[in-house]
Enzyme design. Structure first.
Site, PDB file in Angstrom:
ATOM      1  N   ASP A 145       0.810  -1.215   0.000  1.00 27.13           N
ATOM      2  CA  ASP A 145       0.000   0.000   0.000  1.00 27.13           C
ATOM      3  C   ASP A 145       0.841   1.262   0.000  1.00 27.13           C
ATOM      4  OD1 ASP A 145      -2.608  -0.328  -0.443  1.00 27.13           O
ATOM      5  OD2 ASP A 145      -3.252  -0.268   1.642  1.00 27.13           O
ATOM      6  N   ASP A 455     -12.248  -6.529   9.605  1.00 30.23           N
ATOM      7  CA  ASP A 455     -12.303  -7.956   9.916  1.00 30.23           C
ATOM      8  C   ASP A 455     -13.583  -8.297  10.677  1.00 30.23           C
ATOM      9  OD1 ASP A 455     -11.315  -6.374  11.949  1.00 30.23           O
ATOM     10  OD2 ASP A 455      -9.658  -7.697  12.492  1.00 30.23           O
TER      11      ASP A 455
END
Ligand SMILES: O=c1ccn([C@@H]2O[C@H](COP(=O)(O)OP(=O)(O)O[C@H]3O[C@H](CO)[C@@H](O)[C@H](O)[C@H]3O)[C@@H](O)[C@H]2O)c(=O)[nH]1
Ligand SMILES: [Mn+2]
Length: 746
Positions: A145, A455
């Site tokens: 990233d 998550d």
């Protein structure tokens, strides 16, 4: 006869229901609950007595009652994890032959080479390539990233090393997949081999590993000295490269595919943090390998035991296991935890107790890393009859991608110039930042963007759709990561989690509204526990930290006299909570020290991280602040590590995290000491001790539990102690609280 017994079904896994725990837990919950009902009755009856009979003002009574109710609710929610704990065993030796195993993609996310040291990230990459699985069925994707040249170059170096490491692991059947762990461990792990040939090979590998580390360090250094002025981590095109440094050379052992992916980033587009990165990987990998199962790893999570692949497959290859299992979650385990884990870096309660209970009632939620998930669970399944336009609306404009969804698409990536170049070009489109515009990515498809705990939220939505999950906790840690081992890192990390969870709790996705009838009630309670944990704990603990103390300061009694039979209610609740948690810590391999650490860090987090995380959501709702995901620092600083190992609190953190702690301690000291002095002088006027014992004890308990703060403030004089100006500032806050609080409450 023999034939039929051979064909008899042998399960690949079993689930053990923990009967003893269930009996103890439910009996305890029942008794504790009764005690809480008595407490509620006691508090309520205050409001029905004649005002003349009491000198206690209503407001503090009400506030402490609310704190008690909130904490009881938090307790009630956690009982869901104690309802039906289970453990699991798998039999990977019973798996079908290699050629019948399904393919696996491994996703590794990294975001910042400064906070995530390249040597460690590359160890994760190498260990993933060395997983015990047929290499042609293993594909490793690195998502960068930061779009950093450092990571790309290091990945190439890692590949070069893996060309030797992977055959070495296989030849000698190593039980450790990660070079860093392997070479730093004292026991020589050599499978069956002990001869001189093995020793020579090991020495050679060790040399190669040293060279790899040096090369990586050099790359990092070059980058930091020359600086990459033109590079901007937030503004760059996508790069996808299949790593194959020497295509002309044939490797003796086939190698897993290694792909580097850095998605396009533009300041005008929100990149949705890790969930955004994972969704890009989901699309890109579909074009290149499209494996039905995916292992997700954070960049610091080494694959320690190479057989986690096979253990997970026991759930996916078992003919009698329902196909509704979406993911197999392994615990987050860490390599830098010491016995006296003062910051609870190993997230002990969750991983060792709660998740087993979650597993018994439908399955735990996703825990960020270390899970094998079914691609279908994230993308859905489609038939050829599906309308193309509808699919495009959900999945974006790429025809090639849609085709992979409706066909049984099994690409076999080969380095052959033209076709692989075209494939990568298509994949590049999928990694562009505008690809997801006006699609369902992040809202219905893939990992969800709604909050920074992608998550938890993605796991919740999967369970809501009827998927199940399992929690596998083998003795040997399958994965090993870097836990936070200083107060600053752990506070930042928990503030992010608190903010993410609270943003779900107070939204339309609140489990209590969004979940009913979609999953079992107990599982719903588990999800609610997580969502409300920061809010409930922070509100109630602020109450317990200030209200009784302010009243003590003003000689107002909030608890029954010691001689009053109602005093037993409080006594029983307190002792029951303490003993139960002690029992749980000890039966899960902890010590009294562990238990002390758990309680202390819970109190500290409640008034800091949970508090700021919840505030963050409020500011966010008011449009005053954007959600953020600061990657957790994974650099182990020797000085920090030393303090941690000695069990000394490291108070080098922002004043915002220290001031609440110090303020609470000062208020408690003030109330306690004043009561002590005045009544010693006054010689126990009006049976003061009896009346005030509850409050005196509470203050005393808070002070003793958090003695480390007092020490950091008054006794320690090192760099990591609490700076004087923080103490002074907090002193001002506490005087303010004592004056204003007394005026309002009493
Ligand atoms: O914009 C981002 C931010 C982070 N990451 C990666 O995400 C992973 C997790 O980040 P980390 O900072 O290590 O988070 P933790 O504090 O350890 O996070 C826990 O909580 C997160 C949700 O808040 C989960 O995503 C993690 O898996 C879980 O370990 C790391 O590999 C990062 O490189 C990205 O790829 N892009
Ligand atoms: Mn992490």
């Amino acid at each position: 006869m023999e034939q039929s017994s051979m064909e008899k079904y042998v399960p690949l896994h079993v689930c053990h229901v923990n009967k003893t725990s269930i009996i103890i837990n439910r009996a305890h919950a029942f008794l504790h609950f009764i005690a809480i009902l008595f407490l509620i009755h006691y508090r309520l009856s205050f409001f029905f007595q004649h005002p003349k009979n009491t000198t206690i003002p209503t407001l503090p009574w009400l506030l402490i009652f609310v704190s008690e109710l909130l904490l009881s609710l938090a307790w009630l929610f956690t009982q869901s994890y104690r309802w039906r704990p289970v453990t699991r065993t798998v039999f990977p030796e019973r798996l079908p032959a290699d050629d019948k195993l399904p393919a696996i993609d491994v996703f590794i996310c990294t975001a910042d080479p400064n906070k995530e040291p390249s040597v460690e990230v590359m160890n994760t990459v190498i260990s993933a390539m060395a997983l015990a699985y047929p290499p042609e069925k293993l594909h490793v994707y690195v998502s960068d990233d930061a779009g950093s040249d450092v990571t790309l170059r290091c990945t190439k170096e890692a590949w070069n090393f893996a060309r030797y490491w992977v055959p070495f692991c296989r030849k000698y059947d190593l039980v450790t997949a990660c070079p860093d762990v392997y070479f730093s461990s004292s026991e020589v792990d050599s499978g069956d081999f002990e001869g001189s040939e093995f020793k020579a090979a090991r020495t050679k590998m060790e040399e190669k590993y040293e060279v790899l580390k040096q090369r990586i360090r050099r790359i990092v250094q070059q980058h930091s000295t020359t600086g990459d002025a033109l590079h901007n981590t937030r503004d760059h095109p996508s790069i996808i490269e299949v790593i194959n440094e020497h295509p002309e050379e044939e490797d003796e052992v086939k190698m897993p595919l290694l792909v580097y992916v850095s998605r396009e980033k533009r300041p005008s587009h929100h990149h949705n943090f890790k969930a955004g990165a994972l969704n890009v990987l989901l699309r890109v990998s579909t074009m290149i390998s499209n494996s039905p199962y995916i292992l997700m790893l954070d960049c610091d999570m080494y694959c320690n035991d190479p057989t986690s692949t096979r253990q997970a497959m026991c759930y996916y290859c078992d003919p009698q296991t329902p196909s509704s299992i979406a993911f197999v979650q392994f615990p987050q385990t860490f390599r830098n935890i010491c016995e006296d884990d003062i910051y609870d870096g190993e997230i002990r309660n969750l991983m060792k107790i709660f998740w087993h209970g979650f597993d018994g009632v439908g399955g735990p939620t996703i825990s960020g890393s270390n899970f094998y998930i079914k691609r279908e669970a994230l993308l859905g399944s489609f038939s050829k009859q599906q309308e193309l336009m509808a699919l495009k609306r959900s999945f974006g404009p790429s025809n090639d991608f849609i085709k992979t969804l409706v066909e049984d698409y099994k690409p076999g990536f080969i380095h052959d110039g033209e076709s692989s170049r075209m494939l990568l070009e298509k994949a590049n489109v999928l990694a562009s930042c505008s690809y997801e515009n006006q699609t369902s990515w992040g809202s219905k498809v893939g990992f969800l963007y709604f909050c920074v705990v992608e998550d938890y939220f993605t796991g919740f939505t999967l369970h809501r759709k009827g998927w199940k999950s399992v929690y596998l906790y083998p003795k040997k840690p399958q994965f090993l990561g870097i836990a936070t081992t200083n107060f600053n890192d752990t506070s930042i990390q928990w503030t992010r989690w608190a903010s993410g969870l609270t943003s779900v709790a107070i939204s339309k996705f609140c489990p209590l509204i969004y979940g009913p009838l979609k999953m079992s009630w107990v599982q719903l309670m588990c999800y609610s526990e997580l969502a409300f944990m920061p809010l409930l704990n922070c509100l109630s603990l602020w109450g317990f930290a200030l209200i009784p103390q302010l009243c003590l300061f003003n000689d107002i009694s909030l608890y029954p006299k010691v001689s009053d039979s109602n005093f037993n209610i409080f006594f029983i609740i307190f002792v029951s909570a303490i003993l139960k948690s002690l029992y749980e810590v000890v039966t899960t391999g902890g010590q009294v020290l562990t238990w002390r650490n758990d309680w202390r860090i819970w109190m500290m987090r409640s008034v800091t991280s949970y508090f700021y995380g919840s505030l963050d959501v409020v500011f966010n709702k008011l449009g005053m602040k954007e959600a953020s995901f600061l990657p957790t620092n994974k650099v182990i600083d020797d000085e920090h590590a030393k303090l941690y190992e000695m069990g000394i609190f490291d108070f080098r953190t922002a004043t915002t995290f220290l001031a609440p702690l110090v303020t609470v301690i000062l208020v408690n000291i003030a109330a306690f000491v004043r009561a002590l002095v005045v009544n010693v002088v006054d010689n126990d006027r009006d049976g003061f001790w009896e009346k005030m014992f509850g409050q005196m004890f509470l203050s005393f308990y808070i002070l003793v539990s958090n003695y480390t703060v007092i020490e950091g403030m008054i006794i320690r004089r090192d760099k990591a102690s609490i700076p004087l100006y923080v103490t002074l500032l907090s002193g001002v806050f506490s005087v303010f609280i004592l004056l204003i609080g007394s005026a309002i409450l009493c």
